[in-house]
Scaffold this motif. Structure first.
Motif, PDB file in Angstrom:
ATOM      1  N   MET A  73     -50.521 -30.589  50.146  1.00 19.21           N
ATOM      2  CA  MET A  73     -50.731 -29.894  51.415  1.00 19.21           C
ATOM      3  C   MET A  73     -49.880 -30.560  52.502  1.00 19.21           C
ATOM      4  O   MET A  73     -49.873 -31.775  52.628  1.00 19.21           O
TER       5      MET A  73
ATOM      6  N   ASP B 294     -48.509 -31.801  56.195  1.00 20.82           N
ATOM      7  CA  ASP B 294     -49.226 -32.436  57.304  1.00 20.82           C
ATOM      8  C   ASP B 294     -49.671 -31.407  58.338  1.00 20.82           C
ATOM      9  O   ASP B 294     -50.759 -31.528  58.918  1.00 20.82           O
TER      10      ASP B 294
ATOM     11  N   ARG C  19     -52.670 -29.578  56.806  1.00 24.14           N
ATOM     12  CA  ARG C  19     -53.800 -30.497  56.695  1.00 24.14           C
ATOM     13  C   ARG C  19     -54.451 -30.715  58.061  1.00 24.14           C
ATOM     14  O   ARG C  19     -55.683 -30.644  58.196  1.00 24.14           O
TER      15      ARG C  19
END
Length: 275
Positions: A1, A3, A6
């Protein structure tokens, strides 16, 4: 995932925390009362000035004739209030943004520190006064750019490109400082901003696009003037919620980037000392 994704998911998960919802109330209350008083006492003056400006514009007569031809003569009385609202919206959004940065962002950082970043050392590379000064200077620059680029707003596709870019830049500049003020040193903050400038700018642009949604509701309310105060107050709260969510998004992204920066620094081999 990635940044970006996320941090977005984490921000969304935190946005409906009771503490976060409470942090939307303070900017909402201050902005609503402040701008409510301004519009209450100066509404007639502002709409009168708008009418005077419209009367001196040759295109206004053609627009009124067009309304008359379709049987919408009553719209004549709505144009000036609509213009006042259109001019007030950017100022109100900037007000809410500054209030979020100065009143709510410290609470956002404290909550995230307690829940998810407790191990992150606080190096205090920024301060509340530094945040205020940085926010004011950045806002002034953005407003100057807004005024300078206004003629381009009448030219496709600039009218669709310039506002998100301006609000994205403003949000990115203001929120990044506040997100890192407590935990990062000055050098660390500069490094993160330099290395992640474009992702942070992207977060700002997306936040700006989110912020354009309540503007549509606000503009619609002008056509039903009796409902305008209620819709305006609701819209200011929506702005506050979106900006608190943006603060969470920036905070998660920046604090995670700070964690990685310190981890990379700790793993970097020490330079040999030359005798």
């Amino acid at each position: 995932m990635s940044d970006l994704l996320r941090s977005f998911v984490r921000a969304l998960a935190n946005a409906f925390h009771p503490k976060m919802l409470w942090l939307t109330f303070m900017p909402f209350a201050v902005a609503s009362v402040g701008w409510g008083l301004i519009l209450w006492f100066f509404w007639q003056t502002l709409t009168g000035a708008a009418n005077g400006w419209l009367d001196g514009w040759a295109l206004t007569s053609a627009m009124y004739r067009l309304f008359d031809s379709f049987g919408f003569s009553s719209l004549h009385a709505v144009i000036a209030p609509f213009l006042v609202v259109v001019m007030a919206i950017p100022l109100i959004v900037v007000t809410v943004l500054l209030l979020i940065a100065t009143l709510s962002m410290p609470g956002v950082i404290k909550l995230l520190t307690r829940r998810q970043y407790a191990a992150l050392e606080e190096r205090r590379g920024g301060s509340w006064y530094g945040s205020l000064g940085h926010s004011v200077v950045t806002t002034v620059v953005c407003l100057v750019l807004l005024v300078v680029t206004l003629p381009l707003w009448l030219i496709p596709p600039f009218f669709a490109l310039i506002p998100p870019l301006l609000w994205g830049w403003l949000t990115y500049r203001v929120m990044t400082y506040d997100a890192l003020a407590l935990h990062a040193s000055v050098a660390e903050r500069k490094t993160i901003v330099r290395n992640a400038r474009w992702p942070l700018f992207a977060i700002g642009i997306v936040s700006g696009l989110f912020g354009s949604l309540p503007t549509m509701l606000w503009a619609w309310s002008v056509w039903l003037l009796p409902l305008f105060p209620v819709v305006a107050a609701a819209t200011i709260w929506i702005y506050a919620f979106i900006l608190v969510f943006s603060a969470l998004w920036f905070a998660h992204y920046c604090l995670y980037a700070l964690e990685r920066l310190r981890a990379d620094t700790a793993r970097a081999p020490a330079l040999p000392v030359q005798s």
